[in-house]
Design a protein around this motif. Structure first.
Motif, short mmCIF file in Angstrom:
data_model
loop_
_atom_site.label_atom_id
_atom_site.label_comp_id
_atom_site.label_asym_id
_atom_site.label_seq_id
_atom_site.Cartn_x
_atom_site.Cartn_y
_atom_site.Cartn_z
N UNK A 124 1.19 -1.10 -0.20
CA UNK A 124 -0.06 -0.03 0.08
C UNK A 124 0.59 1.66 -0.07
N UNK A 125 0.94 2.02 -1.10
CA UNK A 125 1.32 3.38 -0.68
C UNK A 125 0.31 4.69 -1.15
N UNK A 126 0.67 5.35 -0.55
CA UNK A 126 0.50 6.88 -0.02
C UNK A 126 1.07 8.29 -1.00
N UNK A 127 0.61 8.94 -1.67
CA UNK A 127 1.58 9.43 -3.02
C UNK A 127 2.55 8.83 -3.30
N UNK A 128 2.86 7.01 -3.99
CA UNK A 128 3.99 6.57 -4.09
C UNK A 128 4.99 5.95 -3.00
N UNK A 129 4.33 6.53 -1.05
CA UNK A 129 5.38 6.22 0.05
C UNK A 129 4.43 4.74 -0.37
N UNK A 130 5.46 3.84 0.52
CA UNK A 130 5.13 3.14 0.96
C UNK A 130 4.68 2.62 2.61
N UNK A 131 3.73 1.80 2.51
CA UNK A 131 3.11 2.35 4.17
C UNK A 131 3.13 1.21 5.19
N UNK A 132 3.02 0.03 4.62
CA UNK A 132 3.09 -1.19 5.53
C UNK A 132 3.72 -1.16 6.74
N UNK A 133 2.69 -1.72 8.06
CA UNK A 133 3.10 -1.90 9.40
C UNK A 133 3.96 -2.03 9.08
N UNK A 134 5.27 -1.79 9.44
CA UNK A 134 6.27 -3.09 10.11
C UNK A 134 6.33 -3.70 11.19
N UNK A 135 5.25 -3.55 12.40
CA UNK A 135 5.17 -3.64 13.78
C UNK A 135 4.07 -4.58 13.40
N UNK A 136 3.23 -4.76 13.07
CA UNK A 136 1.96 -6.40 12.71
C UNK A 136 2.52 -7.51 11.69
N UNK A 137 1.73 -8.66 12.56
CA UNK A 137 2.27 -9.54 11.85
C UNK A 137 1.81 -9.42 10.23
N UNK A 149 -8.94 11.01 0.20
CA UNK A 149 -8.28 11.03 -1.67
C UNK A 149 -9.19 11.43 -2.74
N UNK A 150 -7.89 11.59 -3.92
CA UNK A 150 -8.78 12.24 -4.92
C UNK A 150 -8.28 10.85 -5.76
N UNK A 151 -7.81 9.73 -5.39
CA UNK A 151 -8.05 8.69 -6.51
C UNK A 151 -6.85 7.30 -6.02
N UNK A 152 -7.88 5.91 -6.63
CA UNK A 152 -7.05 5.33 -5.86
C UNK A 152 -6.22 4.41 -6.95
N UNK A 153 -5.32 3.75 -7.09
CA UNK A 153 -5.13 3.39 -8.33
C UNK A 153 -4.64 1.48 -7.87
N UNK A 154 -5.35 0.50 -8.77
CA UNK A 154 -5.06 -0.88 -8.16
C UNK A 154 -4.45 -1.63 -9.52
N UNK A 155 -3.37 -2.04 -8.59
CA UNK A 155 -2.22 -3.01 -9.81
C UNK A 155 -2.37 -3.99 -9.48
N UNK A 195 -1.18 -0.61 -3.73
CA UNK A 195 -2.93 -0.75 -4.18
C UNK A 195 -2.33 1.32 -3.52
N UNK A 196 -2.36 1.96 -4.40
CA UNK A 196 -1.69 4.25 -4.31
C UNK A 196 -3.30 4.67 -4.19
N UNK A 197 -2.60 4.87 -3.03
CA UNK A 197 -3.75 6.48 -2.62
C UNK A 197 -3.05 8.05 -2.71
N UNK A 198 -3.41 7.97 -3.73
CA UNK A 198 -3.25 9.65 -4.14
C UNK A 198 -3.89 10.90 -3.56
N UNK A 199 -3.94 11.74 -2.74
CA UNK A 199 -4.45 12.45 -1.94
C UNK A 199 -4.61 13.75 -2.73
#
Length: 654
Positions: free
Chosen positions: A103-116, A130-136, A153-157
């Motif tokens: 998962x990205x926010x404006x191209x920046x990776x967001x996944x939480x490193x503390x979660x399993x 969110x202006x736009x969601x791009x799913x590849x 999944x990229x969330x564009x603000x």
């Protein structure tokens, strides 16, 4: 819950203004191109991958309130929510694990490193900013690195760019069943080389009981949620060639949770998330070389609390998981001149550093006595990538990507992807094919994490590795003499090895096996008449354990969606949506609440309906009906979808 109250105050302050258009101020509207698939704005039809774009207009027309809701009808995606908004939600892309989507926010990776397994929880985020969601869909590690085995999944603000005005405002107020209330406020604009957008949103509900009535262990207690978020997006032009930008977001979620097989009236989650990103972007060589230099950070603070109750639980839990990710990015695009038969050529290259830290504090007191442990560990990963794309004879688009990782925790890793799209206008179709490799690095929780029942991570883990390909065809219906639209079908196959999973005693993680996944996803979008647009999607997936041949959990073989937009009057529209889910393999709980082990979880159907009426040029009324047939479908066994609900509101702007 200061973030929630701040968001509601900001929203309420903005809602009192009159409105400007049917959909609020014309915040940034992008052409039908996608950035995420190749890092270069590219028309969807020329991308060799499964691509879905959900823009701002689509979000409002279909009445999507949360990220999980917006992704539910996307072909190839399976969102599994343990209840309603605010509840844990996992996303399975093309049959891969929920940890295999980046998962990205404006191209920046967001996944939480503390979660399993480095999961991203899709159940907490609302969509007002969110202006736009791009799913590849498909392996994308060749561009984005760890975690992109199933897709991105990229969330564009939302921003103020493109408004053409120094000040615009829009607001929304809504209320409905289960004591649900929602508020949103947005101000945005651009002037004298500056642009800005400030968004506040709040949501509260008493919710439904997420335990199905069939369980004897269900006591009927409701599982509510409160979510508040504030987002600020700024930019300033530096001369004619460069722009500096800054983005910040705070979100807080409080939700009532339940245990897998029973109600738990005292189990709660408090999730506070903050993120920021700043940088400079522009043309180093105008018309030839563009560059972006940015740094950002996301921080997730999750606190789970439980205390004894009169039903079954006799212990207490006060565990906190804090994950911090800092990302340094240098991205470049070199645009090459047209050379006769070759045009639209570009080369992308860049460097990235990701610094992850996990701070886990477990405080648990159960039947076997107290247990507590602290973990504070970090790691770093450096990467370089190179990509390219070009078009030959104005009908064959070729893309390629290569990425090399130098992590601290394991050996160097190189991934790649190649693909092509061939347009055959004489037959009103295009065909595409792609193949690539991917991986998921062990997270800090995998390596060093702890759990309330004595879990300890394994520092000797190897990364999960995948490779897969796809081939598909798309038809231009209008060129075939049919109503305008697009019909597509894509076959995909993925092989994953060194999967990371719990050991048989659930005390650590090990590289245990492999997975074989194959399927077909289809999509139809067609405008039958000026007042009627139809859409449909269907995905057939066989996702199996590579050693046992058993179907992987919570991945249905058959899944589909049907939708329409009906607008006989320019001021009034109705948008129904039907979600269909086949049966899955799952962990099963009997009606008594007893754990039965692996079994078959029945499928189900969920029907949603959205209606909008533009009362004036500045005011719009809307009504959302969710699960209007009151389906008792259980996406995850022993967790039922929320019951029938209605939300009615007004949207206005200036």
């Amino acid at each position: 819950m200061r973030t929630y109250h701040l968001a509601c105050a900001a929203a309420a302050a903005l809602i009192v203004t009159p409105a400007a258009s049917q959909n609020g101020p014309p915040l940034r509207t992008l052409p039908e191109t996608v950035v995420t698939a190749t890092r270069v704005p590219t028309p969807i039809a020329r991308i060799p991958a499964g691509v879905t774009v959900i823009d701002r207009e689509t979000i409002e027309r279909r009445g999507y309130r949360s990220l999980a809701e917006a992704l539910a009808a996307v072909p190839g995606l399976r969102a599994v929510q343990s209840g309603g908004t605010g509840q844990q939600t996992s996303l399975f892309v093309r049959g891969t694990n929920s940890s295999h989507v980046l998962v990205l926010r404006d191209g920046m990776p967001l996944n939480d490193p503390s979660t399993p397994q480095g999961l991203f929880d899709f159940g907490n985020d609302l969509l007002s900013d969110v202006e736009r969601i791009e799913v590849i869909r498909g392996p994308m590690s060749g561009l984005y690195g760890s975690g992109a085995i199933g897709g991105v999944v990229n969330l564009i603000t939302r921003s103020g760019r493109g408004t053409g005005r120094a000040f615009t405002a829009t607001g929304e107020l809504a209320g409905g069943s289960q004591s649900t209330a929602a508020a949103t406020g947005v101000i945005a604009g651009e002037a004298h080389g500056l642009d800005y957008a400030l968004i506040g949103e709040g949501f509260t509900t008493q919710g439904f009981n997420v335990k199905p009535r069939r369980l004897a262990t269900s006591i009927g207690e409701r599982d509510g949620a409160r979510i508040g978020a504030v987002t600020l997006n700024l930019g300033a032009r530096l001369g004619e060639r460069f722009r500096v930008f800054g983005f910040g977001r705070l979100r807080e979620t409080r939700a009532d949770l339940d245990q897998a097989g029973r109600d738990d009236p005292n189990y709660t989650l408090r999730n506070r998330t903050g993120m920021w990103r700043a940088g400079i972007a522009g043309a180093l060589i105008p018309g030839l070389l563009d560059t972006t230099l940015a740094v950002g950070q996301s921080r997730d603070n999750r606190q789970f609390r439980d205390r004894p109750d009169q039903f079954a639980f006799s212990g207490s839990d006060d565990s906190r998981y804090i994950g911090t990710r800092t990302v340094w990015q240098w991205d470049n695009t070199l645009r090459l001149p047209d050379l006769g038969v070759a045009d639209a050529a570009s080369v992308t290259f860049g460097l990235q550093r990701i610094e992850d830290r996990a701070d886990v504090q477990v405080r648990f007191d159960g039947p076997f006595g107290p247990f507590g442990q602290d973990v504070d560990r970090g790691t770093r990963n450096d990467a370089a990538y190179l990509g390219g794309q070009m078009r030959l004879f104005r009908r064959l688009d070729l893309t390629a990507a290569l990425r090399h990782e130098r992590p601290r925790a394991f050996a160097d890793t190189t991934t790649w992807r190649v693909g092509g799209v061939l347009a055959i206008p004489e037959a009103a179709l295009s065909v595409h094919a792609a193949y690539g490799t991917s991986f998921r690095a062990p997270t800090l929780f995998d390596l060093f994490g702890v759990g309330s029942f004595g879990f300890r991570g394994n520092p000797d883990l190897r990364p999960e590795r995948g490779r897969g390909g796809e081939a598909g065809v798309a038809f231009d219906l209008a060129a075939l003499g049919l109503p305008p639209g697009r019909l597509s079908a894509t076959w995909f196959r993925t092989r994953i090895t060194d999967l990371i999973a719990d050991d048989p005693s659930f005390t650590t993680r090990i590289n245990v096996g492999k997975a074989n996944i194959e399927g077909v996803e289809t999509a139809l979008d067609v405008t039958v008449a000026p007042w009627l647009a139809l859409r449909a999607g269907y995905t057939w997936t066989v996702a199996q354990d590579g050693d046992t041949g058993l179907q992987l959990l919570r991945r249905p073989r058959h899944q589909g969606s049907l939708g329409a937009t009906i607008q006989a009057d320019p001021r009034f529209s109705i948008t129904p949506e039907v979600l269909l889910f086949g049966p899955t393999a799952d962990v099963i709980y009997a009606d008594s609440g007893a754990f039965l082990g692996r079994g078959r979880n029945p499928g189900g159907v969920v029907v949603n309906l959205t209606a909008r009426w533009r009362a004036t040029e500045t005011v719009e009324l809307f009504a959302l009906g969710r699960n209007i047939t009151n389906s008792r479908y259980e996406p995850a066994n022993a967790f039922v979808v929320p019951g029938a609900a209605v939300l009615v509101g007004v949207r206005a702007g200036l």
